[in-house]
Design an enzyme around this catalytic site. Structure first.
Site, PDB file in Angstrom:
ATOM      1  N   ASN A 149      -0.722 -19.941 -27.853  1.00  4.19           N
ATOM      2  CA  ASN A 149       0.342 -19.767 -27.227  1.00  4.19           C
ATOM      3  C   ASN A 149       1.700 -19.610 -27.643  1.00  4.19           C
ATOM      4  O   ASN A 149       2.522 -18.994 -26.814  1.00  4.19           O
ATOM      5  CB  ASN A 149       0.460 -21.320 -26.442  1.00  4.19           C
ATOM      6  CG  ASN A 149      -0.530 -21.576 -25.644  1.00  4.19           C
ATOM      7  OD1 ASN A 149      -1.270 -20.817 -25.183  1.00  4.19           O
ATOM      8  ND2 ASN A 149      -0.760 -23.083 -25.328  1.00  4.19           N
ATOM      9  N   HIS A 160      -7.287 -28.377 -29.601  1.00  3.70           N
ATOM     10  CA  HIS A 160      -6.794 -27.779 -28.391  1.00  3.70           C
ATOM     11  C   HIS A 160      -7.951 -26.939 -27.917  1.00  3.70           C
ATOM     12  O   HIS A 160      -8.160 -25.983 -28.192  1.00  3.70           O
ATOM     13  CB  HIS A 160      -5.630 -26.835 -28.780  1.00  3.70           C
ATOM     14  CG  HIS A 160      -5.096 -26.181 -27.671  1.00  3.70           C
ATOM     15  ND1 HIS A 160      -4.285 -24.991 -27.905  1.00  3.70           N
ATOM     16  CD2 HIS A 160      -4.845 -26.457 -26.348  1.00  3.70           C
ATOM     17  CE1 HIS A 160      -3.906 -24.516 -26.572  1.00  3.70           C
ATOM     18  NE2 HIS A 160      -4.106 -25.507 -25.795  1.00  3.70           N
ATOM     19  N   GLU A 176      -8.770 -24.589 -30.902  1.00  2.00           N
ATOM     20  CA  GLU A 176      -8.000 -24.451 -31.823  1.00  2.00           C
ATOM     21  C   GLU A 176      -7.918 -26.078 -32.578  1.00  2.00           C
ATOM     22  O   GLU A 176      -7.638 -26.732 -31.862  1.00  2.00           O
ATOM     23  CB  GLU A 176      -6.516 -24.130 -31.458  1.00  2.00           C
ATOM     24  CG  GLU A 176      -6.206 -22.805 -31.213  1.00  2.00           C
ATOM     25  CD  GLU A 176      -4.841 -22.403 -30.623  1.00  2.00           C
ATOM     26  OE1 GLU A 176      -4.214 -23.222 -30.073  1.00  2.00           O
ATOM     27  OE2 GLU A 176      -4.125 -21.265 -30.743  1.00  2.00           O
ATOM     28  N   SER A 207      -1.086 -28.812 -25.985  1.00  2.00           N
ATOM     29  CA  SER A 207      -1.201 -27.287 -26.273  1.00  2.00           C
ATOM     30  C   SER A 207      -0.100 -26.676 -27.120  1.00  2.00           C
ATOM     31  O   SER A 207       0.072 -25.675 -27.044  1.00  2.00           O
ATOM     32  CB  SER A 207      -1.167 -26.782 -24.945  1.00  2.00           C
ATOM     33  OG  SER A 207      -0.314 -27.074 -24.013  1.00  2.00           O
TER      34      SER A 207
END
Ligand code: T1G
Length: 693
Positions: A476, A426, A438, A405
């Site tokens: 993130n 991801h 992702e 991540s």
């Protein structure tokens, strides 16, 4: 007649075929063609008219691309009225997804037949509207108010059997729509079946519409179209048909002008545009029929579940037999859920959890798979070891993907002799539910491997977004920015509970501190520890959060974090405020009041500013890509279109002015993204950039 409509007389039945790929949307040419066909049938003295569609589906609705432009005659309500008022009996033969205006056209007919597997519905509320071609007036007359409220305010698709049971369709037949339609029309003519104009049916029995309105408003959490639709249905009970149609039209036009409608259309097209990359045009993805997964924890088991449900074979590798058994247990439990929801039958369940899934503790079991997804512990050393082994055992051409991540995919690729085959995929937990994927493209990832990542995402039903390599990729990385802004506000005087409430009211599914408790506070704690060695001394660190973790309070998984979890609703944890007060004292901060509006603006400006950085650095291709990440992976309210769409609607100059104001007190955290400054200087919007890229 328009070339999107064909007309032929067969046994004195006017057969009208719609052929306007990809989904026979009811654009101007189709609308004109339908009206002309009805007139022609009447002039030809036809005994009946059959309307059906070629291609993948009966019309899937009005042409969304026409929205925002001045409506052109004939408008769809008039087309439906013209069909209903025709001199001869009209039959509609449905297949595929007869949705929105498509179903409304079918409701203008006297009888409706459908192929098995057909799905009908009125999804207009999902794009910020309500059925605007008589759906709120005819459907309640046909199936009753309660069912019409369910179908219209949910926007859900209704399967053929349920539609038959409700009375939306009259027959199911597995012949082709044309043949089934013709046979049914002949039957009806032979029986001298009566005309059945729905508008002439009696007004449906009313319900407590204020209660239904309130329920729809509450459920939609700030989106207004479902509750407007209730008022439209109410008009079907209280007004003559023509007045009810006028009421529906007024409500429809009001919704058409709203930001929510613009945002939801942005989301609709964005989810499709984001996965079509110019650089992948003509690039053939590598074939993927079998997937290896390393690690059977929450993520690995979730990814395995998603792959199995999409028809892929899975080989899941764990360290020990026990761990492999535990992984299988997680997968079986998730797939059992699909049986309970009626998505798959028992035979499919047996196949997916039996022959389609293999578990092993030996890397050699991966020798033949087409693609591997590593989902082991988030530690670079561990990942490098795993990829070195994969490099040794996987067949040439196998794609080697990491589900990391935030770790550097370039560094992971360098642990192999085939960096071109390495990519980041991801997923977001639970991986078989969350739509976001992702696709992290490393410097040396081969183009056909990127194409393979996107093809896998499509097969898994994901919204795939291309991301460059940086700490946290797109979502993130931006999350860290607005979480930091929230922590700063807490240190300065706001309470985490006030911030959560403000963001819930904004439409988020959860506030940031509730999200922290759900994901586990140890994740943020680990991130702060990981970044500590390189932390700029000007950064302000929420050490009260560290202290909460040091006391063993990690959120839901330990029963206590910012909130206390037990039976019933979660409660605010008062100890948190004590920790925060102590932290403010230690930092010599005198807490101040924060208005809800200031909390919202600081939180959103941090999100938008980092989003602009991520686009400016090429980590995300367009502002649209950031929007799709937040709509599909972070619970951002869909009717606001995503952070960048929201910013455009606020006005980028206002966003920049706010950031410059906040920077007066903290010029380190509040540094305007160059792209934001540039767009404001040019008088451009993020949407302008979407169109340019
Ligand atoms: N108008 C224009 N284009 C549409 C479209 C539409 N209604 N629906 C789909 N497309 C395009 C889509 O952009 C894509 O284009 C291609 O078709 C394939 O779609 C008066 C006002 C039908 C279930 O909301 O739910 O009627 O990317 O990739 O996954 O009351 O499309 O290939 O160039 O989604 O198989 C109401 C919206 C409209 C249905 C098929 N109807 N569409 O899904 O393919 S408002 C809807 C869908 C209305 C009236 C009101 C799905 C689908 P491209 P796709 P799919």
């Amino acid at each position: 007649m328009e070339d999107v409509i064909s007309y032929a007389l067969e046994d004195n039945i006017a057969v009208v075929a719609i052929d306007s790929p990809p989904v026979n949307a009811l654009g101007l040419a189709v609308r004109r063609g339908l009206v002309d066909a009805i007139a022609k049938a009447e002039n030809d003295g036809a005994k009946a008219v059959l309307i059906y569609a070629e291609g993948r589906t009966f019309p899937a609705g009005a042409d969304i691309r026409e929205f925002g432009k001045p409506p052109q005659e004939p408008i769809l309500p008039d087309v439906c009225a013209r069909i209903e008022a025709s001199d001869v009996l009209v039959v509609a033969a449905l297949h595929g997804t007869a949705l929105g205006g498509g179903l409304e056209v079918a409701l203008g007919a006297d009888y409706r037949i459908a192929a098995p597997g057909t799905r009908v519905g009125m999804p207009e509320v999902l794009i910020g509207l309500l059925p605007g071609a008589g759906g709120t007036q005819r459907l309640p007359r046909l199936i009753g108010v309660e069912k019409a409220i369910d179908v219209i305010t949910s926007g859900r698709q209704v399967g053929a059997a349920e539609a038959l049971d409700m009375g939306i369709i009259d027959r199911i037949d597995n012949e082709s729509p044309r043949e089934a339609g013709l046979a049914y029309t002949r039957d009806l003519l032979a029986q001298d079946a009566p005309r059945r104009p729905i508008s002439a049916m009696p007004a449906p029995t009313p319900v407590d519409f204020d209660a239904a309105y309130d329920a729809a408003l509450k459920k939609a959490r700030g989106q207004i179209s479902p509750s407007y639709a209730v008022r439209g249905i109410q008009a079907a009970c209280e007004l003559e048909f023509a007045e009810g149609m006028a009421r529906e039209r007024a409500l429809f036009r009001e919704l058409m002008e709203t930001d929510q409608r613009a945002a939801l259309i942005h989301a609709f097209f964005g989810e499709r545009a984001v996965s079509s990359l110019p650089e992948l045009k003509g690039v053939t993805p590598r074939p993927v029929a079998s997937v290896g997964i390393i690690g059977g924890g929450t993520m690995g088991a979730g990814i395995a579940t998603a792959a199995l449900l999409s028809g892929l074979e899975v080989v899941l590798l764990e360290m020990t037999e026990d761990a492999a058994d535990a992984a299988k247990g997680r997968i079986v439990k998730s797939i059992l859920g699909a049986v309970k929801r009626g998505k798959i039958d028992q035979a499919r369940f047996d196949h997916l959890t039996g022959t389609a899934l293999k578990l092993s503790t030996d890397y050699d079991a991966l020798a033949k798979v087409d693609l591997v997804i590593e989902a082991v512990f988030e530690d670079m050393g561990v990942k490098k070891q795993v990829f070195a082994k994969l490099d040794a055992v996987c067949k040439p051409g196998a794609v080697l993907a990491t589900n990391t991540s935030y770790l550097d995919v370039n560094e992971i690729a360098a642990a192999t002799s085939r960096p071109g085959d390495v990519i980041g995929l991801h997923f977001f937990s639970p991986a078989y539910v969350m739509k976001l994927l992702e696709v992290v493209v490393a410097e040396r990832t081969a183009t056909d491997v990127v194409a393979t990542g996107f093809a896998l995402g499509k097969k898994l039903g994901k919204v795939s977004v291309r991301a460059g390599v940086c700490d946290g990729f797109i979502g993130n990385r931006i999350l860290l920015a607005y979480r930091t802004a929230a922590d700063h506000m807490v240190l300065e005087g706001a309470s985490p509970f006030q911030i959560d409430r403000v963001m819930l009211d904004f439409g988020f599914a959860m506030g940031p501190f509730q999200v922290g408790d759900l994901a586990g506070l140890d994740i943020g704690w680990a991130t702060r520890k990981r970044l500590a060695p390189t932390r700029d001394p000007r950064e302000r660190v929420p050490t009260y959060a560290d202290k909460l973790c040091e006391q063993g309070h990690l959120g839901q998984k330990t029963g206590r974090g910012y909130y206390i979890y037990g039976d019933g609703a979660a409660k605010e944890n008062p100890e948190v405020l004590t920790l925060i007060d102590a932290e403010r004292d230690a930092l010599g901060i005198t807490p101040r009041e924060f208005s809800d509006d200031e909390i919202l603006r600081r939180y959103m400006c941090a999100m938008v500013n980092e989003g602009a950085r991520v686009v400016g650095e090429g980590i995300a291709r367009r502002p649209l890509d950031v929007d799709m990440v937040f709509l599909t992976g972070y619970g951002f309210p869909r009717y606001r279109g995503g952070p960048m769409k929201w910013a455009d609607m606020q006005g980028l100059k206002r966003i920049l002015d706010d950031i410059n104001t906040f920077a007066e007190a903290d010029s380190y955290f509040w540094q305007p993204a160059p792209l934001l400054t540039e767009l404001v200087a040019q008088g451009k919007t993020f949407d302008d950039l979407n169109k340019e890229t």
